[in-house]
Design a protein around this motif. Structure first.
Motif: not given
Length: 196
Positions: A57-82
């Motif tokens: 679930l973790l991405g950049a620096d292991e303190t942000h969400w994974s690039y591949l996580l549908d995080s609902d556009a979290s301020l802590h990265y990830g995206a709202d993947w369509r």
């Protein structure tokens, strides 16, 4: 004092687009500030499947969400993947708000309000990348992660949403070079961000 955030030279906040309170630059500034404040709680959650704990679930620096996580556009990265329904997904939104998972981890939301998360699968994509709006990726599949799996790996949020702190104080400190005085424009730029 729980932490400090260096927002860099105030000169960047005096001029458009950052000085326009309804503009994207100003909102981006508030987003950066909210992102950094969120690091008090975010983002280090893992999840459990069987006896194994996963950290993807973790991405950049292991303190942000994974690039591949549908995080609902979290301020802590990830995206709202369509889902494009052709094996690809588009990052429709990025870095807009605290997600339901973020709010649970912050003690603001009960766990039953966190919907299952979707994690895209593609071993060729570095999960530590930072999302850009409009990115299109192929996924070899998806995984669904539930809040129960996260709680199994990390434990229950304590204190829970009923007893956690809800009011916080942020202090703004303006640093100036020795022997100089900040201009009224500089002070107004900082105060505009503080009020917002």
């Amino acid at each position: 004092l729980k932490g400090w955030i260096d927002m860099a030279a105030v000169s960047q906040y005096r001029e458009p687009p950052y000085a326009l309170e309804a503009g994207p630059g100003f909102l981006r500034t508030l987003g950066v500030l909210a992102h950094e404040v969120g690091h008090q709680w975010l983002a280090e959650a893992r999840y459990k499947v069987g006896d194994t704990i996963f950290d993807d679930l973790l991405g950049a620096d292991e303190t942000h969400w994974s690039y591949l996580l549908d995080s609902d556009a979290s301020l802590h990265y990830g995206a709202d993947w369509r889902d494009n329904h052709d094996g690809t997904f588009t990052a429709a939104r990025i870095q807009e708000r605290y997600s339901a998972l973020d709010l649970y981890l912050m003690g603001m939301l009960p766990r039953d309000r966190v919907a299952p998360l979707t994690l895209l699968r593609n071993p060729a994509i570095d999960r530590h990348r930072i999302n850009r709006e409009g990115d299109v990726v192929s996924a070899t599949g998806t995984s669904t992660i539930t809040i129960d799996q996260i709680v199994d790996a990390t434990g229950v949020r304590r204190p829970d949403h009923l007893h956690s702190q809800k009011e916080f104080r942020l202090g703004f400190v303006f640093l100036a070079a020795p022997g100089t005085e900040p201009s009224p424009e500089d002070l107004e730029a900082v105060d505009r961000i503080r009020r917002a």
